[in-house]
Design a protein around this motif. Structure first.
Motif, PDB file in Angstrom:
ATOM      1  N   LYS A 355       1.354  -1.044  -0.400  1.00  0.00           N
ATOM      2  CA  LYS A 355       0.627  -0.004   0.001  1.00  0.00           C
ATOM      3  C   LYS A 355       0.896   0.997   0.262  1.00  0.00           C
ATOM      4  O   LYS A 355       0.238   2.115  -1.058  1.00  0.00           O
ATOM      5  N   ARG A 356       1.805   0.949   0.393  1.00  0.00           N
ATOM      6  CA  ARG A 356       3.005   2.189   1.154  1.00  0.00           C
ATOM      7  C   ARG A 356       3.161   2.286  -0.451  1.00  0.00           C
ATOM      8  O   ARG A 356       4.025   3.471  -1.158  1.00  0.00           O
ATOM      9  N   CYS A 357       3.938   1.748  -1.576  1.00  0.00           N
ATOM     10  CA  CYS A 357       4.711   1.619  -2.760  1.00  0.00           C
ATOM     11  C   CYS A 357       3.103   2.108  -3.435  1.00  0.00           C
ATOM     12  O   CYS A 357       3.282   3.320  -4.258  1.00  0.00           O
ATOM     13  N   LEU A 358       1.890   1.839  -3.478  1.00  0.00           N
ATOM     14  CA  LEU A 358       1.361   2.313  -4.769  1.00  0.00           C
ATOM     15  C   LEU A 358       0.560   3.410  -4.579  1.00  0.00           C
ATOM     16  O   LEU A 358       0.443   4.615  -5.370  1.00  0.00           O
ATOM     17  N   ALA A 359       1.215   3.724  -2.911  1.00  0.00           N
ATOM     18  CA  ALA A 359       1.032   5.415  -2.146  1.00  0.00           C
ATOM     19  C   ALA A 359       2.175   6.011  -2.915  1.00  0.00           C
ATOM     20  O   ALA A 359       1.315   7.570  -3.226  1.00  0.00           O
ATOM     21  N   ASN A 360       3.082   6.117  -2.904  1.00  0.00           N
ATOM     22  CA  ASN A 360       3.906   6.874  -3.191  1.00  0.00           C
ATOM     23  C   ASN A 360       3.952   6.921  -4.642  1.00  0.00           C
ATOM     24  O   ASN A 360       4.449   7.705  -5.196  1.00  0.00           O
ATOM     25  N   LEU A 361       3.341   6.292  -5.497  1.00  0.00           N
ATOM     26  CA  LEU A 361       3.876   5.940  -6.847  1.00  0.00           C
ATOM     27  C   LEU A 361       2.163   6.923  -7.093  1.00  0.00           C
ATOM     28  O   LEU A 361       2.342   8.002  -7.933  1.00  0.00           O
ATOM     29  N   ALA A 362       1.438   7.053  -6.829  1.00  0.00           N
ATOM     30  CA  ALA A 362      -0.437   7.219  -7.231  1.00  0.00           C
ATOM     31  C   ALA A 362      -0.178   8.781  -6.299  1.00  0.00           C
ATOM     32  O   ALA A 362       0.483   9.700  -7.389  1.00  0.00           O
ATOM     33  N   SER A 363       0.979   9.276  -5.636  1.00  0.00           N
ATOM     34  CA  SER A 363       1.627  10.836  -5.264  1.00  0.00           C
ATOM     35  C   SER A 363       2.135  11.481  -6.165  1.00  0.00           C
ATOM     36  O   SER A 363       2.030  12.402  -6.531  1.00  0.00           O
TER      37      SER A 363
END
Length: 456
Positions: A355-363
């Protein structure tokens, strides 16, 4: 390596060898068990083929030919008696001669011989009898090796009669040859089964070692692995266990050190935040508050990058639900993000890390684009998630540099935006800790596409 007149004739042979090697590599089995089994089966198959070929050519054909010639010699003796003795005496001697030779012989009225009957392609009896009759008797004849399963009928045309002889098929060919083939193939089958059992027992420890190494590479616990098998396999397993212990000990020491550093730095930042809070509401105080918040945010990024997420346990996660949560969080922050997922949603991974990985990519996509689309799918054992944006993108030659820690691109990105330059680095570390990776590509929206691919 020399070149010249000697190398030119060898060049076609070298090319043939390279081509054959490529074809073998393409069509040969890739598994260790199948390759080892093929190494055992191929020599056995070649050896049996040679033995069967030699047996059929040298033994079976030769013995059958000698037996056919023996029967024809007996028939020739009957023909000799009929042609050189008076008819009454010859018929009497023919009956006694047939009993001695274990043949059934009789005379038929002179009439045309029947037409030849269809012969099997591999009819050793017909071929041997025909050749022997032509060489030893030299008279018109007719033979039937198919009509009666247990007997062979031979008709010889004489001057005034037809000699009809019935002989057992076992008298004309080697009837027990199949016993040799049955014993050879059955013994080989038993040996192959024993070899398969022992080979599987030898390869099973290698498979367990490969599975343990793969699971450890994906960050999954490896608790039930024990060294077993041959001495070389045990050495490799012990080396893997020792390597795993060293890595875990190093991670534990680094985590402990970073926990102390984090505690000390957070204490100082807390004191700074309290002191700034006592200041009056002035532009200078507001700027200091922003600096302290940015320092706190950057500190969290640095510690997360250095600490990693290896201490989180692997659990079955609903990826469709995670993408919905990501879409809701983006909506709260005012980001135009749409998410969708296809395939089986449940995947075994470290939930918070992904989830942190996807949040970094999305942000990261939301900073430089107005529209963000997240698409996920799970198929063929691989989880693939793509994050597309309509921003300025990153040139192809600079995409690998974007993953470098503390590296910020000078072009194609807005330098007025704050950040530590660790978002993509942390995301790639998380992906690689799961046994996968992140790839940057051109997006159909016109900006950048980040494609996360990890094994499920």
């Amino acid at each position: 390596m020399t070149s010249g007149p000697l190398a030119r004739p060898l060049k076609p042979l070298t090319q043939i060898y390279i081509t054959a090697s490529k074809l073998l590599y393409r069509y040969m089995p890739k598994g260790l068990y199948t390759r080892a089994l093929l190494i055992i089966l191929a020599p056995i198959a070649i050896l049996q083929s040679v033995l069967v070929s030699v047996f059929m050519d040298r033994h079976y054909d030769l013995v059958s030919q000698r037996m056919s010639e023996a029967v024809v010699r007996e028939v020739a003796s009957m023909v000799f008696v009929l042609e050189n003795f008076p008819r009454d005496l010859a018929e009497t001697k023919l009956e006694s001669l047939g009993g001695v030779l274990n043949l059934s012989a009789s005379l038929m009225p002179l009439e045309p011989l029947p037409p030849p009957t269809p012969k099997p392609y591999f009819d050793v009896i017909d071929r041997g009898l025909s050749r022997a009759i032509s060489e030893q008797i030299g008279k018109p004849f007719w033979i039937d090796t198919v009509g009666r399963s247990s007997y062979v009928e031979i008709r010889i045309q004489l001057k005034d009669a037809i000699l009809r002889v019935f002989a057992r098929r076992s008298q004309t060919f080697a009837s027990n040859s199949h016993i040799f083939l049955v014993w050879m193939f059955s013994t080989s089958l038993v040996l192959v089964i024993i070899a398969m059992v022992f080979l599987r027992n030898q390869i099973r420890p290698i498979i367990r070692l490969a599975n343990a190494a793969e699971g450890f590479g994906k960050g999954r616990p490896v608790e039930e692995f024990r060294p077993s098998g041959a001495r070389e396999v045990r050495r490799a397993a012990l080396a893997f266990i020792e390597m795993r212990r060293r890595i875990e000990r190093q991670i534990e020491q680094r985590t402990t050190m970073l926990a102390g550093v984090s505690h000390d730095l957070r204490t100082i930042l807390t004191r700074l935040r309290l002191q700034v809070a006592l200041f009056k509401q002035t532009p200078e105080a507001e700027a200091m508050r922003k600096d302290v918040d940015e320092m706190s945010h950057m500190l969290e990024d640095y510690l997360a990058f250095a600490r990693g997420d290896g201490d989180e346990a692997v659990q079955v996660t609903d990826m469709a639900l995670m993408l919905e949560e990501l879409e809701e969080e983006a909506e709260i922050s005012g980001t135009n993000l749409r998410a969708s997922f296809t395939g089986a949603p449940e995947v075994a991974l470290r939930r918070l890390a992904i989830k942190r990985c996807l949040a970094n990519l999305a942000s990261n996509a939301a900073k430089f684009g107005k529209q963000v689309e997240v698409t996920g799918t799970f198929a063929n054992g691989w989880l693939t998630i793509t994050i597309d944006d309509d921003g300025p993108g990153i040139p192809a030659e600079a995409r690998e540099d974007a993953f470098r820690a503390f590296h910020r691109l000078d072009t194609a990105r807005n330098q007025d935006l704050s950040g530590s330059g660790l978002g993509l680095s942390i995301a790639r570390d998380i992906a690689r800790s799961h046994g996968g990776d992140i790839y940057l590509e051109d997006s159909p929206l016109g900006g950048l596409r980040a494609r996360l691919r990890i094994p499920g």
